[in-house]
Design a protein around this motif. Structure first.
Motif, mmCIF file in Angstrom:
data_model
loop_
_atom_site.group_PDB
_atom_site.id
_atom_site.type_symbol
_atom_site.label_atom_id
_atom_site.label_comp_id
_atom_site.label_asym_id
_atom_site.label_seq_id
_atom_site.Cartn_x
_atom_site.Cartn_y
_atom_site.Cartn_z
ATOM 1 N N HIS A 1 0.794 -1.232 0.000
ATOM 2 C CA HIS A 1 0.000 0.000 0.000
ATOM 3 C C HIS A 1 0.826 1.282 0.000
ATOM 4 N N LEU A 2 2.040 1.238 0.542
ATOM 5 C CA LEU A 2 2.858 2.446 0.623
ATOM 6 C C LEU A 2 4.184 2.326 -0.129
ATOM 7 N N GLY A 3 4.420 1.177 -0.733
ATOM 8 C CA GLY A 3 5.579 1.015 -1.589
ATOM 9 C C GLY A 3 6.911 0.819 -0.892
ATOM 10 N N LEU A 4 6.911 0.511 0.403
ATOM 11 C CA LEU A 4 8.181 0.274 1.089
ATOM 12 C C LEU A 4 8.842 -0.975 0.530
ATOM 13 N N VAL A 5 10.139 -0.892 0.295
ATOM 14 C CA VAL A 5 10.932 -2.060 -0.063
ATOM 15 C C VAL A 5 11.274 -2.733 1.266
ATOM 16 N N VAL A 6 10.813 -3.974 1.457
ATOM 17 C CA VAL A 6 10.960 -4.618 2.761
ATOM 18 C C VAL A 6 11.790 -5.890 2.674
ATOM 19 N N THR A 7 12.429 -6.186 3.800
ATOM 20 C CA THR A 7 13.125 -7.449 4.006
ATOM 21 C C THR A 7 12.553 -8.035 5.289
ATOM 22 N N GLN A 8 13.126 -9.121 5.740
ATOM 23 C CA GLN A 8 12.658 -9.714 7.001
ATOM 24 C C GLN A 8 12.873 -8.788 8.190
ATOM 25 N N TYR A 9 13.714 -7.752 8.027
ATOM 26 C CA TYR A 9 14.011 -6.821 9.115
ATOM 27 C C TYR A 9 13.190 -5.535 9.034
ATOM 28 N N GLY A 10 12.466 -5.329 7.952
ATOM 29 C CA GLY A 10 11.708 -4.098 7.772
ATOM 30 C C GLY A 10 12.157 -3.383 6.526
ATOM 31 N N SER A 11 12.343 -2.081 6.632
ATOM 32 C CA SER A 11 12.734 -1.277 5.489
ATOM 33 C C SER A 11 13.813 -0.289 5.919
ATOM 34 N N THR A 12 14.736 -0.027 5.021
ATOM 35 C CA THR A 12 15.818 0.911 5.300
ATOM 36 C C THR A 12 15.675 2.116 4.382
ATOM 37 N N PHE A 13 15.685 3.285 4.964
ATOM 38 C CA PHE A 13 15.618 4.527 4.197
ATOM 39 C C PHE A 13 17.027 5.091 4.092
ATOM 40 N N GLU A 14 17.441 5.344 2.866
ATOM 41 C CA GLU A 14 18.775 5.887 2.605
ATOM 42 C C GLU A 14 18.653 7.372 2.335
ATOM 43 N N TRP A 15 19.595 8.145 2.850
ATOM 44 C CA TRP A 15 19.597 9.590 2.655
ATOM 45 C C TRP A 15 21.030 10.091 2.653
ATOM 46 N N LYS A 16 21.212 11.320 2.283
ATOM 47 C CA LYS A 16 22.538 11.950 2.282
ATOM 48 C C LYS A 16 22.704 12.741 3.577
ATOM 49 N N GLN A 17 23.884 12.685 4.152
ATOM 50 C CA GLN A 17 24.138 13.386 5.398
ATOM 51 C C GLN A 17 24.255 14.888 5.155
ATOM 52 N N ALA A 18 23.640 15.667 6.024
ATOM 53 C CA ALA A 18 23.608 17.123 5.861
ATOM 54 C C ALA A 18 25.001 17.741 5.965
ATOM 55 N N THR A 19 25.834 17.179 6.828
ATOM 56 C CA THR A 19 27.164 17.763 7.025
ATOM 57 C C THR A 19 28.146 17.379 5.923
ATOM 58 N N ASP A 20 27.824 16.321 5.171
ATOM 59 C CA ASP A 20 28.674 15.899 4.057
ATOM 60 C C ASP A 20 27.811 15.125 3.074
ATOM 61 N N SER A 21 27.333 15.806 2.046
ATOM 62 C CA SER A 21 26.375 15.192 1.117
ATOM 63 C C SER A 21 26.979 14.072 0.274
ATOM 64 N N THR A 22 28.270 13.836 0.390
ATOM 65 C CA THR A 22 28.866 12.697 -0.309
ATOM 66 C C THR A 22 28.717 11.409 0.500
ATOM 67 N N LYS A 23 28.301 11.549 1.770
ATOM 68 C CA LYS A 23 28.141 10.382 2.640
ATOM 69 C C LYS A 23 26.672 10.024 2.784
ATOM 70 N N LYS A 24 26.392 8.722 2.776
ATOM 71 C CA LYS A 24 25.037 8.228 2.967
ATOM 72 C C LYS A 24 24.764 8.017 4.451
ATOM 73 N N GLY A 25 23.493 8.048 4.792
ATOM 74 C CA GLY A 25 23.034 7.696 6.117
ATOM 75 C C GLY A 25 21.823 6.794 5.957
#
Length: 169
Positions: free
Chosen positions: A59-83
């Motif tokens: 219903h909401l399009g989350l990509v899920v595994t047995q652990y749930g879903s992981t949201f990837e984003w760029k870090q504000a202090t260094d946009s070359t690094k993922k969080g």
């Protein structure tokens, strides 16, 4: 005309006060090693985690595994690094949140976990276990002032980001 000048002055003063307040509070915490710098996860208990994961996928399009879903984003202090922020439903019988009796737990991303735990203990905060280290980061659990379970995570994003099926690309 006077009203416009007064409003402009009030806005300028509010901006200056906000900037000064932010500088003061940021400086205060920059001098203190070990602090929260983001939400690392949202965990909650439910009757049927598999069904809940499927519902959020369907219903909401989350990509899920047995652990749930992981949201990837760029870090504000260094946009070359993922969080990453993890969303995970747990069985309602899970003991992972203990000694908290709540049905949810927030995971906060922190830096310098050892120093933070040292400071928390000095401040009388209940630390419920010892620091556990994994290749993707270090973890410890505490209770807040109302007995809510809190998980603190000093992440190693370079390793965590390599887990299969974990990101929401």
């Amino acid at each position: 005309m006077k009203r416009n000048i007064l409003i402009t002055c009030a806005l300028a003063a509010a901006f200056a006060f906000g900037y000064a307040f932010n500088s003061f509070t940021t400086k205060h915490f920059e001098d203190k090693p070990g602090r929260v710098h983001g939400v690392g996860g949202i965990f909650f208990k439910c009757k049927d985690p598999k069904k809940v994961r499927a519902w959020y996928h369907d219903h909401l399009g989350l990509v899920v595994t047995q652990y749930g879903s992981t949201f990837e984003w760029k870090q504000a202090t260094d946009s070359t690094k993922k969080g990453f922020t993890q969303w995970s439903p747990f069985p309602e019988t899970s003991k992972y949140f203990l000694p908290s009796t709540k049905d949810f737990m927030i995971n906060y991303r922190v830096d310098n976990l050892e120093k933070l735990v040292e400071n928390l203990k000095k401040d009388g905060v209940t630390v419920t276990d010892t620091i556990a280290a994994y290749d993707y980061g270090k973890f410890v659990h505490i209770l807040d002032c109302e007995g809510n379970g809190v998980e603190l995570w000093e992440p190693v994003d370079e390793v965590y980001g390599k887990f299969p099926g974990g990101t929401t690309k």
